[in-house]
Every structure is written in structure tokens, then in C-alpha cells.
Design a protein around this motif. Structure first.
Motif, PDB file in Angstrom:
ATOM      1  N   UNK A  75      20.090 -51.014  32.131  1.00  0.00           N
ATOM      2  CA  UNK A  75      19.362 -51.163  33.401  1.00  0.00           C
ATOM      3  C   UNK A  75      18.080 -51.988  33.228  1.00  0.00           C
ATOM      4  N   UNK A  76      18.074 -52.856  32.220  1.00  0.00           N
ATOM      5  CA  UNK A  76      16.907 -53.694  31.923  1.00  0.00           C
ATOM      6  C   UNK A  76      17.075 -55.102  32.486  1.00  0.00           C
ATOM      7  N   UNK A  77      15.953 -55.704  32.888  1.00  0.00           N
ATOM      8  CA  UNK A  77      15.889 -57.112  33.264  1.00  0.00           C
ATOM      9  C   UNK A  77      15.991 -57.923  31.972  1.00  0.00           C
ATOM     10  N   UNK A  78      17.029 -58.776  31.878  1.00  0.00           N
ATOM     11  CA  UNK A  78      17.285 -59.471  30.611  1.00  0.00           C
ATOM     12  C   UNK A  78      17.241 -60.993  30.720  1.00  0.00           C
ATOM     13  N   UNK A  79      16.941 -61.548  31.900  1.00  0.00           N
ATOM     14  CA  UNK A  79      16.859 -62.999  32.025  1.00  0.00           C
ATOM     15  C   UNK A  79      17.189 -63.461  33.416  1.00  0.00           C
ATOM     16  N   UNK A  80      17.573 -64.743  33.518  1.00  0.00           N
ATOM     17  CA  UNK A  80      17.924 -65.304  34.818  1.00  0.00           C
ATOM     18  C   UNK A  80      18.932 -66.431  34.654  1.00  0.00           C
ATOM     19  N   UNK A  81      19.618 -66.702  35.738  1.00  0.00           N
ATOM     20  CA  UNK A  81      20.623 -67.764  35.783  1.00  0.00           C
ATOM     21  C   UNK A  81      20.751 -68.223  37.225  1.00  0.00           C
ATOM     22  N   UNK A  82      21.127 -69.466  37.424  1.00  0.00           N
ATOM     23  CA  UNK A  82      21.380 -69.927  38.785  1.00  0.00           C
ATOM     24  C   UNK A  82      21.162 -71.413  38.937  1.00  0.00           C
ATOM     25  N   UNK A  83      21.120 -71.811  40.187  1.00  0.00           N
ATOM     26  CA  UNK A  83      21.044 -73.224  40.548  1.00  0.00           C
ATOM     27  C   UNK A  83      19.623 -73.585  40.955  1.00  0.00           C
ATOM     28  N   UNK A  84      19.124 -74.664  40.351  1.00  0.00           N
ATOM     29  CA  UNK A  84      17.788 -75.183  40.638  1.00  0.00           C
ATOM     30  C   UNK A  84      17.961 -76.570  41.252  1.00  0.00           C
ATOM     31  N   UNK A  85      17.327 -76.782  42.394  1.00  0.00           N
ATOM     32  CA  UNK A  85      17.397 -78.081  43.064  1.00  0.00           C
ATOM     33  C   UNK A  85      16.074 -78.313  43.780  1.00  0.00           C
ATOM     34  N   UNK A  86      15.094 -78.780  43.017  1.00  0.00           N
ATOM     35  CA  UNK A  86      13.750 -78.998  43.547  1.00  0.00           C
ATOM     36  C   UNK A  86      13.300 -80.418  43.216  1.00  0.00           C
ATOM     37  N   UNK A  87      12.204 -80.885  43.809  1.00  0.00           N
ATOM     38  CA  UNK A  87      11.733 -82.233  43.503  1.00  0.00           C
ATOM     39  C   UNK A  87      11.583 -82.441  41.996  1.00  0.00           C
ATOM     40  N   UNK A  88      12.085 -83.587  41.531  1.00  0.00           N
ATOM     41  CA  UNK A  88      12.067 -83.915  40.112  1.00  0.00           C
ATOM     42  C   UNK A  88      13.422 -83.755  39.455  1.00  0.00           C
ATOM     43  N   UNK A  89      14.323 -83.010  40.096  1.00  0.00           N
ATOM     44  CA  UNK A  89      15.684 -82.829  39.577  1.00  0.00           C
ATOM     45  C   UNK A  89      16.579 -83.914  40.182  1.00  0.00           C
ATOM     46  N   UNK A  90      17.459 -84.493  39.362  1.00  0.00           N
ATOM     47  CA  UNK A  90      18.378 -85.524  39.858  1.00  0.00           C
ATOM     48  C   UNK A  90      19.379 -84.956  40.852  1.00  0.00           C
ATOM     49  N   UNK A  91      19.820 -83.740  40.609  1.00  0.00           N
ATOM     50  CA  UNK A  91      20.832 -83.066  41.420  1.00  0.00           C
ATOM     51  C   UNK A  91      20.786 -81.586  41.062  1.00  0.00           C
ATOM     52  N   UNK A  92      21.513 -80.741  41.757  1.00  0.00           N
ATOM     53  CA  UNK A  92      21.485 -79.313  41.436  1.00  0.00           C
ATOM     54  C   UNK A  92      21.869 -79.046  39.984  1.00  0.00           C
ATOM     55  N   UNK A  93      21.092 -78.164  39.361  1.00  0.00           N
ATOM     56  CA  UNK A  93      21.285 -77.831  37.946  1.00  0.00           C
ATOM     57  C   UNK A  93      21.601 -76.354  37.784  1.00  0.00           C
ATOM     58  N   UNK A  94      22.552 -76.049  36.923  1.00  0.00           N
ATOM     59  CA  UNK A  94      22.791 -74.685  36.490  1.00  0.00           C
ATOM     60  C   UNK A  94      21.877 -74.429  35.294  1.00  0.00           C
TER      61      UNK A  94
END
Length: 183
Positions: A75-94
Motif C-alpha cells: 500500500x506504498x506510493x512507489x513511483x509514477x507512470x503516464x503520458x507527458x505532453x507539455x511545451x518543450x516535448x516533440x509529441x506525447x511521451x510515455x
């Protein structure tokens, strides 16, 4: 107040869930380490607060974003994962990050595969990229294990990185079980 929903995704050992205020101390501890230098660190508590708020804002503005990971067994917080698409990124990133104590269990693969699958099936984000720092050997191995292939040299936030392309997911087959949680 604007409301929006962040889906929860369950895997065998993880819950991919909305970021929470309760995660701030662990984020602050992570971003004070050398490990954070490959993912935008170091950051102090205020920087981590801004990152946490930005993650929620990303979901509100884009309809997709970063999930925080809870390991079911502890039941511990162990990290993160997902899609990032903000200014400076060429396209959506996993993107993915695991806390050091969660490494070596296959959790990053489980989380990244599930997040990528969900993004392709439910958010129209198929064949995304991952930016990987040249010195980040663990992420390079994980990208290969996920079936991603080296595409080109690139840059992100003023640093050189490799760009890896993930394969398209067959979205016609049955996907993961999800439930929606309001945020």
C-alpha cells in the motif's frame, strides 16, 4: 470549481491512480536525490508541490497524464507512470519513475505497459515516444523490454536524450479493467 476524472487502472500488483497530497513527502525525498537528475531534479518541496499540481493540471487540460503508483502488497506510493505532453516535448511521451526501493521487481514494466495500453485504447495515444537520458541504463533496458526501438537523438529541457518509439498497440483486443475516480 472545475471537476474532472482521472481513471484508475489496476494491474496484478499495482494501482495506477490520481496523484495525491499524501505523495508529496516521498516526491520531495526522491527529488532531493541524484536519481532525480534524469527526470527534472533536483527540486525542493515547493518545486515538488508545483510538479504535483502540474500533474493534476495536465489531466484537467489534456484529459491524460501521469498516474501515481501504489503497490498493492505494501500500500506504498512507489513511483509514477503516464503520458507527458507539455511545451518543450516533440509529441506525447510515455514516462516512468520508480522509487529506489521498488526497483528490481518488474513493477516499472508492469506500470509502463499498463499505462501505454490504456493511453492507446482510451486516449487515442498510440505509438508514443519515450525520452531517455543516455546514462539511464535501466530505462534503456525497460524501453527495449516494452518493444520500443531507438528512433533518433533528441533533446529535452536543454539536455541531450535518446528518443525511443513504442510499438502501436492493437486496440481491437480486450484491454485492462479500469474504474474512474473523481479528482
Amino acid at each position: 470549481m472545475t471537476s474532472f476524472a482521472i481513471p484508475s487502472v489496476e494491474t496484478e500488483r499495482l494501482i495506477l491512480r490520481a496523484p495525491s497530497m499524501d505523495d508529496l513527502p516521498a516526491m520531495t525525498a526522491f527529488f532531493s536525490t541524484k536519481r532525480s537528475h534524469m527526470v527534472g531534479g533536483p527540486k525542493d518541496e515547493l518545486g515538488c508541490w508545483s510538479s504535483l499540481a502540474g500533474r493534476l493540471g495536465h489531466w484537467a487540460l489534456r484529459g491524460y497524464g501521469i498516474w501515481h503508483l501504489t503497490e498493492k502488497a505494501s500500500n506504498e506510493f512507489v513511483g509514477w507512470v503516464g503520458i507527458i505532453d507539455i511545451p518543450g516535448w516533440d509529441e506525447p511521451e510515455l514516462g516512468w519513475v520508480l522509487m529506489e526501493e521498488a526497483e528490481g521487481k518488474g513493477l516499472a514494466f508492469e506500470a509502463a505497459q499498463s499505462g501505454r495500453d490504456y493511453a492507446a485504447r482510451h486516449q487515442g495515444l498510440n505509438g508514443v515516444i519515450s525520452y531517455i537520458a543516455h546514462a539511464n541504463d535501466r530505462s534503456l533496458v525497460l524501453a527495449e523490454r516494452l518493444g520500443a526501438t531507438y528512433e533518433r537523438e533528441g533533446g529535452l529541457l536543454g539536455k541531450r536524450a535518446q528518443v525511443w518509439r513504442h510499438p502501436d498497440i492493437d486496440t481491437t483486443t480486450t484491454g485492462l479493467t479500469t474504474e474512474r475516480n473523481g479528482q
